[in-house]
Design a protein around this motif. Structure first.
Motif, PDB file in Angstrom:
ATOM      1  N   ALA A 223      18.073  25.434  52.218  1.00  0.00           N
ATOM      2  CA  ALA A 223      18.702  25.318  50.887  1.00  0.00           C
ATOM      3  C   ALA A 223      18.377  26.510  49.983  1.00  0.00           C
ATOM      4  CB  ALA A 223      18.277  24.012  50.223  1.00  0.00           C
ATOM      5  N   THR A 224      17.115  26.934  49.956  1.00  0.00           N
ATOM      6  CA  THR A 224      16.734  28.038  49.068  1.00  0.00           C
ATOM      7  C   THR A 224      17.388  29.343  49.513  1.00  0.00           C
ATOM      8  OG1 THR A 224      14.613  26.930  48.939  1.00  0.00           O
ATOM      9  CG2 THR A 224      14.745  29.096  47.947  1.00  0.00           C
ATOM     10  N   GLU A 225      17.365  29.576  50.813  1.00  0.00           N
ATOM     11  CA  GLU A 225      17.961  30.831  51.298  1.00  0.00           C
ATOM     12  C   GLU A 225      19.482  30.833  51.106  1.00  0.00           C
ATOM     13  OE1 GLU A 225      16.669  32.083  55.166  1.00  0.00           O
ATOM     14  OE2 GLU A 225      14.566  32.071  54.585  1.00  0.00           O
ATOM     15  N   ILE A 226      20.094  29.660  51.227  1.00  0.00           N
ATOM     16  CA  ILE A 226      21.544  29.581  50.978  1.00  0.00           C
ATOM     17  C   ILE A 226      21.834  29.927  49.521  1.00  0.00           C
ATOM     18  CG2 ILE A 226      23.500  27.976  50.805  1.00  0.00           C
ATOM     19  CD1 ILE A 226      22.340  26.548  53.315  1.00  0.00           C
ATOM     20  N   ALA A 227      21.054  29.356  48.612  1.00  0.00           N
ATOM     21  CA  ALA A 227      21.251  29.646  47.180  1.00  0.00           C
ATOM     22  C   ALA A 227      21.007  31.132  46.903  1.00  0.00           C
ATOM     23  CB  ALA A 227      20.324  28.783  46.339  1.00  0.00           C
ATOM     24  N   ASN A 228      19.960  31.704  47.499  1.00  0.00           N
ATOM     25  CA  ASN A 228      19.678  33.131  47.312  1.00  0.00           C
ATOM     26  C   ASN A 228      20.814  33.999  47.821  1.00  0.00           C
ATOM     27  OD1 ASN A 228      17.223  32.638  46.174  1.00  0.00           O
ATOM     28  ND2 ASN A 228      16.044  32.954  48.045  1.00  0.00           N
ATOM     29  N   ALA A 229      21.354  33.628  48.965  1.00  0.00           N
ATOM     30  CA  ALA A 229      22.441  34.426  49.544  1.00  0.00           C
ATOM     31  C   ALA A 229      23.675  34.375  48.649  1.00  0.00           C
ATOM     32  CB  ALA A 229      22.771  33.929  50.945  1.00  0.00           C
ATOM     33  N   LEU A 230      23.913  33.209  48.056  1.00  0.00           N
ATOM     34  CA  LEU A 230      25.088  33.081  47.185  1.00  0.00           C
ATOM     35  C   LEU A 230      24.974  33.964  45.954  1.00  0.00           C
ATOM     36  CD1 LEU A 230      25.949  29.273  47.054  1.00  0.00           C
ATOM     37  CD2 LEU A 230      27.388  31.090  47.955  1.00  0.00           C
ATOM     38  N   VAL A 231      23.772  34.041  45.377  1.00  0.00           N
ATOM     39  CA  VAL A 231      23.648  34.788  44.126  1.00  0.00           C
ATOM     40  C   VAL A 231      23.247  36.243  44.329  1.00  0.00           C
ATOM     41  CG1 VAL A 231      23.164  32.736  42.750  1.00  0.00           C
ATOM     42  CG2 VAL A 231      21.250  34.079  43.637  1.00  0.00           C
ATOM     43  N   SER A 232      22.682  36.614  45.480  1.00  0.00           N
ATOM     44  CA  SER A 232      22.190  37.986  45.600  1.00  0.00           C
ATOM     45  C   SER A 232      22.572  38.679  46.897  1.00  0.00           C
ATOM     46  CB  SER A 232      20.661  37.999  45.462  1.00  0.00           C
ATOM     47  OG  SER A 232      20.089  37.480  46.641  1.00  0.00           O
ATOM     48  N   ASN A 233      23.402  38.054  47.721  1.00  0.00           N
ATOM     49  CA  ASN A 233      23.791  38.655  48.999  1.00  0.00           C
ATOM     50  C   ASN A 233      22.622  38.855  49.951  1.00  0.00           C
ATOM     51  OD1 ASN A 233      26.545  38.976  48.659  1.00  0.00           O
ATOM     52  ND2 ASN A 233      26.221  40.797  47.395  1.00  0.00           N
ATOM     53  N   HIS A 234      21.470  38.348  49.594  1.00  0.00           N
ATOM     54  CA  HIS A 234      20.307  38.564  50.453  1.00  0.00           C
ATOM     55  C   HIS A 234      20.204  37.433  51.463  1.00  0.00           C
ATOM     56  CE1 HIS A 234      16.453  39.908  51.810  1.00  0.00           C
ATOM     57  NE2 HIS A 234      15.979  38.699  51.620  1.00  0.00           N
TER      58      HIS A 234
ATOM     59  N   PRO B 107      15.392  35.133  56.480  1.00  0.00           N
ATOM     60  CA  PRO B 107      15.179  35.041  57.927  1.00  0.00           C
ATOM     61  C   PRO B 107      15.656  33.732  58.559  1.00  0.00           C
ATOM     62  CG  PRO B 107      13.084  35.021  56.726  1.00  0.00           C
ATOM     63  CD  PRO B 107      14.143  35.328  55.730  1.00  0.00           C
ATOM     64  N   LYS B 108      15.478  32.594  57.849  1.00  0.00           N
ATOM     65  CA  LYS B 108      15.911  31.315  58.430  1.00  0.00           C
ATOM     66  C   LYS B 108      17.434  31.274  58.530  1.00  0.00           C
ATOM     67  CE  LYS B 108      12.707  28.882  55.837  1.00  0.00           C
ATOM     68  NZ  LYS B 108      12.371  27.724  55.022  1.00  0.00           N
ATOM     69  N   LEU B 109      18.065  31.839  57.512  1.00  0.00           N
ATOM     70  CA  LEU B 109      19.524  31.883  57.491  1.00  0.00           C
ATOM     71  C   LEU B 109      20.047  32.799  58.608  1.00  0.00           C
ATOM     72  CD1 LEU B 109      21.757  30.650  55.844  1.00  0.00           C
ATOM     73  CD2 LEU B 109      21.439  32.424  54.118  1.00  0.00           C
ATOM     74  N   ARG B 110      19.356  33.918  58.789  1.00  0.00           N
ATOM     75  CA  ARG B 110      19.755  34.844  59.844  1.00  0.00           C
ATOM     76  C   ARG B 110      19.663  34.166  61.213  1.00  0.00           C
ATOM     77  NH1 ARG B 110      16.435  40.159  59.660  1.00  0.00           N
ATOM     78  NH2 ARG B 110      15.805  39.319  57.646  1.00  0.00           N
ATOM     79  N   ASN B 111      18.602  33.391  61.356  1.00  0.00           N
ATOM     80  CA  ASN B 111      18.396  32.656  62.593  1.00  0.00           C
ATOM     81  C   ASN B 111      19.521  31.639  62.831  1.00  0.00           C
ATOM     82  OD1 ASN B 111      16.918  32.124  64.830  1.00  0.00           O
ATOM     83  ND2 ASN B 111      15.655  30.544  63.833  1.00  0.00           N
ATOM     84  N   ALA B 112      19.895  30.929  61.761  1.00  0.00           N
ATOM     85  CA  ALA B 112      20.976  29.937  61.872  1.00  0.00           C
ATOM     86  C   ALA B 112      22.291  30.626  62.221  1.00  0.00           C
ATOM     87  CB  ALA B 112      21.121  29.172  60.557  1.00  0.00           C
ATOM     88  N   ILE B 113      22.518  31.801  61.628  1.00  0.00           N
ATOM     89  CA  ILE B 113      23.750  32.542  61.909  1.00  0.00           C
ATOM     90  C   ILE B 113      23.782  32.968  63.380  1.00  0.00           C
ATOM     91  CG2 ILE B 113      24.947  34.737  61.435  1.00  0.00           C
ATOM     92  CD1 ILE B 113      24.041  34.334  58.451  1.00  0.00           C
ATOM     93  N   ALA B 114      22.637  33.422  63.884  1.00  0.00           N
ATOM     94  CA  ALA B 114      22.568  33.830  65.297  1.00  0.00           C
ATOM     95  C   ALA B 114      22.812  32.631  66.216  1.00  0.00           C
ATOM     96  CB  ALA B 114      21.209  34.462  65.589  1.00  0.00           C
TER      97      ALA B 114
ATOM     98  N   TYR C 115      32.834  46.443  59.607  1.00  0.00           N
ATOM     99  CA  TYR C 115      31.693  46.954  60.368  1.00  0.00           C
ATOM    100  C   TYR C 115      30.468  46.090  60.055  1.00  0.00           C
ATOM    101  CZ  TYR C 115      28.434  50.161  62.493  1.00  0.00           C
ATOM    102  OH  TYR C 115      27.479  50.711  63.293  1.00  0.00           O
ATOM    103  N   GLY C 116      29.826  45.577  61.091  1.00  0.00           N
ATOM    104  CA  GLY C 116      28.645  44.739  60.871  1.00  0.00           C
ATOM    105  C   GLY C 116      28.965  43.269  60.635  1.00  0.00           C
ATOM    106  N   SER C 117      30.259  42.880  60.676  1.00  0.00           N
ATOM    107  CA  SER C 117      30.583  41.467  60.473  1.00  0.00           C
ATOM    108  C   SER C 117      30.333  40.699  61.768  1.00  0.00           C
ATOM    109  CB  SER C 117      32.028  41.308  59.975  1.00  0.00           C
ATOM    110  OG  SER C 117      32.957  41.732  60.937  1.00  0.00           O
ATOM    111  N   ALA C 118      30.799  39.451  61.809  1.00  0.00           N
ATOM    112  CA  ALA C 118      30.507  38.550  62.928  1.00  0.00           C
ATOM    113  C   ALA C 118      28.997  38.437  63.129  1.00  0.00           C
ATOM    114  CB  ALA C 118      31.211  39.000  64.217  1.00  0.00           C
ATOM    115  N   GLY C 119      28.295  38.292  62.013  1.00  0.00           N
ATOM    116  CA  GLY C 119      26.843  38.130  62.074  1.00  0.00           C
ATOM    117  C   GLY C 119      26.128  39.388  62.522  1.00  0.00           C
ATOM    118  N   GLY C 120      26.697  40.557  62.195  1.00  0.00           N
ATOM    119  CA  GLY C 120      26.039  41.826  62.519  1.00  0.00           C
ATOM    120  C   GLY C 120      26.344  42.318  63.915  1.00  0.00           C
ATOM    121  N   THR C 121      27.260  41.643  64.620  1.00  0.00           N
ATOM    122  CA  THR C 121      27.529  42.045  66.004  1.00  0.00           C
ATOM    123  C   THR C 121      28.803  42.869  66.148  1.00  0.00           C
ATOM    124  OG1 THR C 121      28.756  40.020  66.435  1.00  0.00           O
ATOM    125  CG2 THR C 121      26.397  39.991  66.934  1.00  0.00           C
ATOM    126  N   GLU C 122      29.626  42.874  65.104  1.00  0.00           N
ATOM    127  CA  GLU C 122      30.908  43.574  65.209  1.00  0.00           C
ATOM    128  C   GLU C 122      30.675  45.058  64.898  1.00  0.00           C
ATOM    129  OE1 GLU C 122      33.775  43.000  66.467  1.00  0.00           O
ATOM    130  OE2 GLU C 122      34.396  44.982  65.820  1.00  0.00           O
TER     131      GLU C 122
END
Lengths: 222, 385
Positions: free
Chosen positions: A53-64, A67-74, A196-203
């Motif tokens: 939840a915290t990382e989702i909120a951070n990503a929404l407001v700051s594009n950041h 690590p947990k979110l990155r893991n979920a995306i992978a 460039y870099g989309s699809a979770g950094g794989t494109e």
């Protein structure tokens, strides 16, 4: 010959245990059984959005992207099938679920089969899945199974819910085993929009033979 | 290697004092900050370009020529100059003029700008941002290299027999950096022309721009400008320094928490761990900055963001003392010891004059007399045929 499939359960349930997670787990269980009858195996990974939840909120407001979110995306990147399950609040899917899927790259989930599920305290919310959630998953170019799952309090005592879970699970297995995602991605990945870099950094393919690349190398606008 | 600071030119409320500086105060402050950068031994000062409040830097060449006049060694630059919404003809003229006034102590960094409303203010369309940037730079590149330009493109009126004045100082175009973190076409253009490539390096995950810098290096070599290691790379970064680590964290936290870009978002500790931000002692900033070359290869310019988020002038000047006295000298020494000997020297006017002319005569264009029609025709200079 049997294949191994990766199933990812995304749950926006907040209590533990939560009926939202329970509904998703029931689907995952049936998917495993039905795939097993076809000599396939299924590995299930659960993404509990509550923990993000915290990382989702951070990503929404700051594009950041933390690590947990990155893991979920992978994890989602590798998914052969997805079960997305959410409680209904105020006649809509939980903001936790919609926020999470809004953060993802547009091309992360292209052609992936999805079961959508929602839980609510009243049957009046029954159309939230079909009326609201399908649009989000259509935008992400996923393929959502025909049977939507919805469980209000009374549905848990009704065998009809189990039948619908069976239907949705079978539909998901049919889509996963058909190779739909692979066909689409292998043959027309390039015709979807990517950055460039989309699809979770794989494109990361760079097409040097494009009008823009020729312009970059001093050529005319074409 | 060059070290410097870059400013966004934001005018931000100081979250500790509650005060928002006036435009006049902030503009005075930026001049002091630039002078301080030179005083503490930094090499470069760069300013952004914005056309809306709460930013002040709408006219970067005016500011930079003033700073150049007040300094002796400092290179003035931009971060970035908008190659989309500025007419390339005006960029050619204004920056050539700056180059003369600064006696060559300048370069510029081009960027597209991502503020959608700005585009129509200047008659441009953000949907065309990338082709516009590429075409505009193709024209700018010619305007600085050819005395007389005939040109036709998609985005501006054609030019017939146009001469951009003044010609660049010593007939040597200003050095150009192209700033981008995820646009391969921009990296390609930088490589094609043998220009520099800059990644702002504020947000990680860094993996995709590591790959973009690699792509730029490969293409730089492909176009015959040198080896991959000789490509010209610049990086951003940000730091807050105090003698004691815990003081840095305590002092910077309120500014971090309300910073315009990432404030009200991630915890500062998480951001420090996951991005290039250093908040700590000089040694901690040194250690973190030294990791950059491991990720991106040896590079020519390291810029730090030091004056944002409402930090008061006094604090920024104190930060620059620490950066210039305790961080950068160590970084210079450590990087020199570790750097691959093949690495290109950072771009300077003197070095580039030498590259172009060797010990031979340096071209100094002198115009022919005005024939009365203000159109100089095909050979506007005495030495052109």
């Amino acid at each position: 010959m049997g294949q191994n499939f990766q199933l990812v359960v995304v749950s926006a349930g907040t209590s533990d245990p939560s009926s939202t997670r329970l509904l998703a787990d029931r689907v995952a269980g049936r998917v495993t059984t039905l795939a097993g009858k076809r000599a396939h195996t299924v590995g299930t990974t659960v993404v509990e959005l509550r923990e993000l939840a915290t990382e989702i909120a951070n990503a929404l407001v700051s594009n950041h992207i933390g690590p947990k979110l990155r893991n979920a995306i992978a994890t989602l990147q590798r998914a052969d099938g997805i079960v997305a399950s959410t409680p209904v609040y105020k006649a809509g899917a939980s903001g936790l679920l919609t926020s999470f899927f809004q953060i993802l790259d547009n091309d992360l989930l292209i052609a992936k089969p999805v079961v959508l599920a929602a839980t609510a305290g009243t049957a009046r919310h029954a159309l939230v899945v079909d009326d609201q959630m399908r649009g989000l998953f259509a935008y992400l170019r996923t393929v959502v199974v025909p049977t939507s799952l919805f469980a209000s309090t009374e549905d848990w005592q009704d065998n009809g819910l189990n039948k619908r879970i069976d239907r949705a699970a079978l539909e998901l297995v049919a889509l996963m085993t058909s190779g739909f995602e692979k066909t689409v991605r292998d043959e027309s990945w390039g015709s979807y929009q990517h950055e460039y870099g989309s699809a979770g950094g794989t494109e990361l393919t760079i097409d040097l033979d494009s009008d823009l690349m020729r312009l970059a190398a001093g050529g005319g606008a074409g | 290697m060059q070290f410097g600071i870059f400013s966004v030119s934001d005018i931000t409320r100081d979250p500790v004092s509650g005060e928002t500086p006036s435009e006049a105060e902030r503009i005075d402050a930026i001049v002091q900050i630039a002078e301080k950068a030179e005083e503490v031994g930094l090499d470069v000062f760069a300013i952004g370009e914005h056309h809306n409040p709460p930013f002040f830097s709408s006219a970067p060449t005016t500011l930079l020529s003033h700073i150049a006049a007040k300094t002796k060694k400092l290179i003035v630059s931009t971060a970035t100059t908008l190659i989309t919404t500025n007419d390339p003809v005006r960029i050619a003229e204004e920056y050539a003029m700056l180059q003369h006034l600064a006696k060559g102590r300048m370069d510029l960094m081009l960027g597209r700008g991502n503020t959608a409303p700005v585009y129509p203010w200047f008659g441009a369309d953000i949907r065309q941002s990338l082709p516009l940037a590429l075409e505009n730079y193709n024209l700018l590149h010619r305007l600085w290299r050819e005395d007389v330009v005939d040109w036709e493109g998609k985005f501006r009126t054609p030019l017939q027999g146009f001469t951009s004045t003044p010609r660049p100082l010593d007939d040597l175009p200003p050095f150009v950096w192209h700033g981008s973190i995820r646009t391969p076409e921009i990296a390609e253009q930088a490589a094609f022309y043998g220009d520099g490539f800059f990644a702002n390096n504020i947000f990680w995950p860094k993996e995709h721009y590591i790959r973009l810098i690699e792509f730029y290096r490969q293409r730089y070599a492909h176009y015959g400008h040198g080896t991959e290691k000789q490509a010209i790379v610049g990086l951003g970064g940000q730091a807050y320094i105090a003698k004691r680590s815990q003081d840095a964290v305590k002092e910077f936290r309120p500014y971090f928490n309300e910073a315009p870009v990432y404030g009200h978002g991630p915890r500062m500790e998480d951001f420090m761990e996951q991005t290039p931000l250093s908040v700590g002692s000089p040694q901690e900033v040194i250690d973190k900055t030294l990791t950059f070359r491991e990720h991106f290869g040896d590079y020519q310019r390291q810029m730090f963001l030091m004056d944002h988020a409402g930090l008061p002038l006094k604090t920024v000047l104190n930060q620059l003392d620490l950066l210039g006295e305790e961080v950068v000298p160590v970084l210079r020494k450590e990087i020199e010891a570790r750097q691959d000997p093949e690495t290109a020297k950072p771009p300077t006017h003197a070095g580039r004059v030498k590259d172009k002319y060797g010990d031979g005569p340096v071209r100094q264009p002198k115009p022919n007399a005005n024939r009365g029609d203000n159109v100089t025709g095909g050979s506007p200079y005495q030495d052109s045929r």
